[in-house]
Each structure stands twice: as C-alpha cells, then as structure tokens.
Design a protein around this motif. Sequence first.
Motif, PDB file in Angstrom:
ATOM      1  N   UNK A  22       0.876  -1.634   0.138  1.00  8.28           N
ATOM      2  CA  UNK A  22       0.245  -0.139   0.106  1.00  8.28           C
ATOM      3  C   UNK A  22       0.935   0.985  -0.042  1.00  8.28           C
ATOM      4  N   UNK A  23       2.195   1.114   0.509  1.00  5.55           N
ATOM      5  CA  UNK A  23       3.390   2.929   0.172  1.00  5.55           C
ATOM      6  C   UNK A  23       4.519   2.229  -0.457  1.00  5.55           C
ATOM      7  N   UNK A  24       4.464   3.220  -1.597  1.00  4.22           N
ATOM      8  CA  UNK A  24       6.009   2.604  -1.821  1.00  4.22           C
ATOM      9  C   UNK A  24       6.160   4.207  -2.526  1.00  4.22           C
ATOM     10  N   UNK A  25       7.519   4.828  -1.989  1.00  2.00           N
ATOM     11  CA  UNK A  25       7.986   6.023  -2.318  1.00  2.00           C
ATOM     12  C   UNK A  25       8.372   6.171  -4.446  1.00  2.00           C
ATOM     13  N   UNK A  26       7.965   7.412  -4.835  1.00  2.00           N
ATOM     14  CA  UNK A  26       8.234   7.588  -6.152  1.00  2.00           C
ATOM     15  C   UNK A  26       9.529   8.132  -5.565  1.00  2.00           C
ATOM     16  N   UNK A  27      10.006   7.394  -6.733  1.00  2.41           N
ATOM     17  CA  UNK A  27      11.422   8.111  -6.467  1.00  2.41           C
ATOM     18  C   UNK A  27      11.924   8.638  -8.082  1.00  2.41           C
ATOM     19  N   UNK A  28      12.708  10.300  -8.053  1.00  2.00           N
ATOM     20  CA  UNK A  28      12.623  10.501  -9.330  1.00  2.00           C
ATOM     21  C   UNK A  28      13.785  11.344 -10.144  1.00  2.00           C
ATOM     22  N   UNK A  29      14.544  11.203  -8.920  1.00  2.00           N
ATOM     23  CA  UNK A  29      16.014  11.575  -9.363  1.00  2.00           C
ATOM     24  C   UNK A  29      16.983  10.846  -8.859  1.00  2.00           C
ATOM     25  N   UNK A  30      18.040   9.974  -9.817  1.00  2.00           N
ATOM     26  CA  UNK A  30      19.367   9.357  -8.699  1.00  2.00           C
ATOM     27  C   UNK A  30      20.341   9.703  -9.754  1.00  2.00           C
ATOM     28  N   UNK A  31      21.437  10.071  -8.213  1.00  2.00           N
ATOM     29  CA  UNK A  31      22.444  10.668  -8.154  1.00  2.00           C
ATOM     30  C   UNK A  31      24.340  10.003  -7.624  1.00  2.00           C
ATOM     31  N   UNK A  32      24.937  10.120  -8.320  1.00  2.00           N
ATOM     32  CA  UNK A  32      26.523   9.102  -7.646  1.00  2.00           C
ATOM     33  C   UNK A  32      26.601  10.050  -6.737  1.00  2.00           C
ATOM     34  N   UNK A  33      27.990   9.442  -5.344  1.00  2.00           N
ATOM     35  CA  UNK A  33      27.713  10.379  -5.161  1.00  2.00           C
ATOM     36  C   UNK A  33      28.498  11.790  -5.133  1.00  2.00           C
ATOM     37  N   UNK A  34      29.827  11.270  -6.066  1.00  2.00           N
ATOM     38  CA  UNK A  34      30.314  12.429  -6.578  1.00  2.00           C
ATOM     39  C   UNK A  34      29.240  13.945  -6.872  1.00  2.00           C
ATOM     40  N   UNK A  35      28.261  13.409  -7.593  1.00  2.00           N
ATOM     41  CA  UNK A  35      27.291  14.332  -8.011  1.00  2.00           C
ATOM     42  C   UNK A  35      26.213  14.556  -6.555  1.00  2.00           C
ATOM     43  N   UNK A  36      26.546  14.983  -5.765  1.00  5.61           N
ATOM     44  CA  UNK A  36      25.820  15.090  -4.406  1.00  5.61           C
ATOM     45  C   UNK A  36      25.901  16.445  -4.450  1.00  5.61           C
ATOM     46  N   UNK A  37      26.252  17.740  -4.927  1.00  2.80           N
ATOM     47  CA  UNK A  37      25.959  18.960  -4.723  1.00  2.80           C
ATOM     48  C   UNK A  37      24.890  18.757  -5.772  1.00  2.80           C
ATOM     49  N   UNK A  38      24.813  18.085  -6.583  1.00 11.92           N
ATOM     50  CA  UNK A  38      23.696  18.037  -7.718  1.00 11.92           C
ATOM     51  C   UNK A  38      22.706  17.675  -7.047  1.00 11.92           C
ATOM     52  N   UNK A  39      22.627  16.566  -6.855  1.00 10.34           N
ATOM     53  CA  UNK A  39      21.253  16.227  -6.240  1.00 10.34           C
ATOM     54  C   UNK A  39      20.888  17.320  -4.601  1.00 10.34           C
TER      55      UNK A  39
END
Length: 361
Positions: free
Chosen positions: A317-334
């Motif tokens: 009944x509960x499932x989060x919606x994920x739209x964006x995934x970034x690498x750890x090196x892209x943490x500022x972009x996230x």
Amino acid sequence: ALYESRSDSHVYQKMRRFAIVRELLGDGDRTEANPGTYSNVLLDTEPNAGRCGPHAVVVEVRAATVNYPDLLQTVGGYQHKPSLPYTPGTEAAGIVTMVGEEVDMLRVGDRVAVAAMGCMSTEIVVPASVCWKFPEHYSFAEAASFSTGYATAYHCLVERAGLTKKDVVLVHGATGGMGMAAVHIARCVGAKIIGTGGSDEKLAVVRQQGADHVINYNRDPQFHATIKQASGGHGVDVVFDPVGGSVFEETLRAVRYGCRYCIVGFTSGIRPVARTNLVLIKGISLLGCRAGEAVRQGQADQNVRLATLRQWATDGKLRPHISHTYSLEEVQDAFRALWDRKVIGRCVVAPHGAEAARSKL
C-alpha cells in the motif's frame, strides 16, 4: 574540487567515501539565504570500518535519500543543528556486511533500511536497533526513502488530524517528497485527496499516485473557489501544508468549519501570519506537527506508528516515488535538484551507482 585535500599521502586498499559539511552557508535563519550552490557539501575518504561495537552493524549503503531538512542544515536553518563537521543524510538502505557479537536479529547479507545521521557515505556503522529489513518488493532507493516522509505524514494526518475515510484532505506541495508521502498516507486511510503543486507535468504524477483532484496554484493563485468545488462545495476537512507563504491565507478561505490544519514546514521560505478572525469564524484547529518531537514528548507512540507503516509497506500500500538518482560524486547536483524543485517525490544519492540503488538484490 569536490574532494577535500588531505595532509597525509597514505593509500588505503579499502576506503569509504562520504559527503562532509565543514562550514555553513547563509545566516542560519532565512532559508533563502542559501544561494543554492551547496559548495560546502564536499567529499572525503577514510579507511573502511574494520570492526563494530557489540550492538552495532556495518552497512554498505546502496542509496541515501536527500530530504529538505538536509538542505536547511547546510545553512544552519533547521531545528536540529549537527556539530561541525558532519556527514548529511538521515535515511539510507543497503546490505549488512558486519554484525556485532550481541546482534541476533540481523545477519551479514541482510537488506536493511537505516534511520541515522551520516547516511551519505559508501559505508556506515549504526546501532542494529535503527535498521529495518524492508519488503522484498522494495528497491534500495525506495527503502531509503521510506522513513522520514511517511513517519511525518502519518504523524500529521493520523496522529494529529485524525484523518478518516469520510474526510476531504488538501495536500499542498504534493509534488514534493513530503507532500507525496501525505498523498500515499491519505490513500491508505481512504480519504478523498486534493493535491496542489506548481507544475502540470508533476501534478500528473500526483494524480497517478492517488490524488482525486489536482490544482496548479501557479495557474490558479486564487484557488480557494476551485478547492471548494472539488470538495463538493463544503471546503476541506484537513490540510497538510509544508509550503506556507501565500498559499496559507488563500487556503483558510477554502476550509470547512472545524478544519484541522497541519503546519508541516515552509518550503516557500515565507512563514505566514494567520488571520485569527478566519481561524475564529471557521473554528479552525492549527496543528504544529513535529513527528520526532511528539515521540520524545510522549505524545505519540513510535512503535504503533512504525508497525502500521511497515505493515502498509509489506501489503504493497506504500511505495515511495523516486524521480532522480545521483552518484555520490554528484551530491551537490542532488542538493541543487531538490532546491530547484526539479524532483517529483524523492531524490537519492547512490554511493555504489544508480543500478545498485534501483536493484532489489
């Protein structure tokens, strides 16, 4: 450079990489003081954990969620202010790689979600008590995005507002992580849901996620009439508001008598002032909502809350919606993606790559 320079030149065979904040941006009060660069969120390395305490486990992090409070903490603008330096991130998911000698509920190889500070790292050492073996149908990214949003939404709508299936609930900021979590919780309860946001494209996803009606408050700034129409002419029974700003007063005109209004946050950057004549005339209950503090003050039962949420997750009944995934090196972009409102639902950092974060293995 994103990586911190180090005074030593030793090379380690097994190193963990992690995000680190050594200094704050902004003035520690106004969220708009953050220029949105997140130049203070850097990366560093140190040796992997060689051991853990008797009641702890080591987790290889496959996904760590970026929440709005993570952004606020970089300017000192959140209630909880970690001591500098600190590693951001309060929820993650990964694989147990080591267990303490007193741990009997977890084993090496278990997939666990973690609720603890310092999650934006390739590896973390945490008490076994903060780990949860999540359902098999969840990916690591979904499990990492479960805890904060759903706990807060449940606290607001169920524990504070007493939402029932007879109610009409208005969810502001429904395109964001917290708002979409509220849509999911209201769907589990069976209430009629009106979701708002500032993008037709994002609101189409909100409707797919369970909202009965959606309203673009950029297109319809005087939306109180639209809300009343969508609620059958009576106004809404419950409001979930993580936005604040100009939508607050407009919303007060769209509620029915006795409305329970949940104040969750101020992502607009503006803390509104209530017109108390409207509060009086409409018998509105303004409810300040802090999920963690309610538990600490003994006004909410953490065990009941988690048991309910985890059962809903197990039941699908509960499932989060994920739209964006970034690498750890892209943490500022996230961080910037969340600040710039590009994210629909949740955004995660994947220390071992996007494929590993989306995996269920």
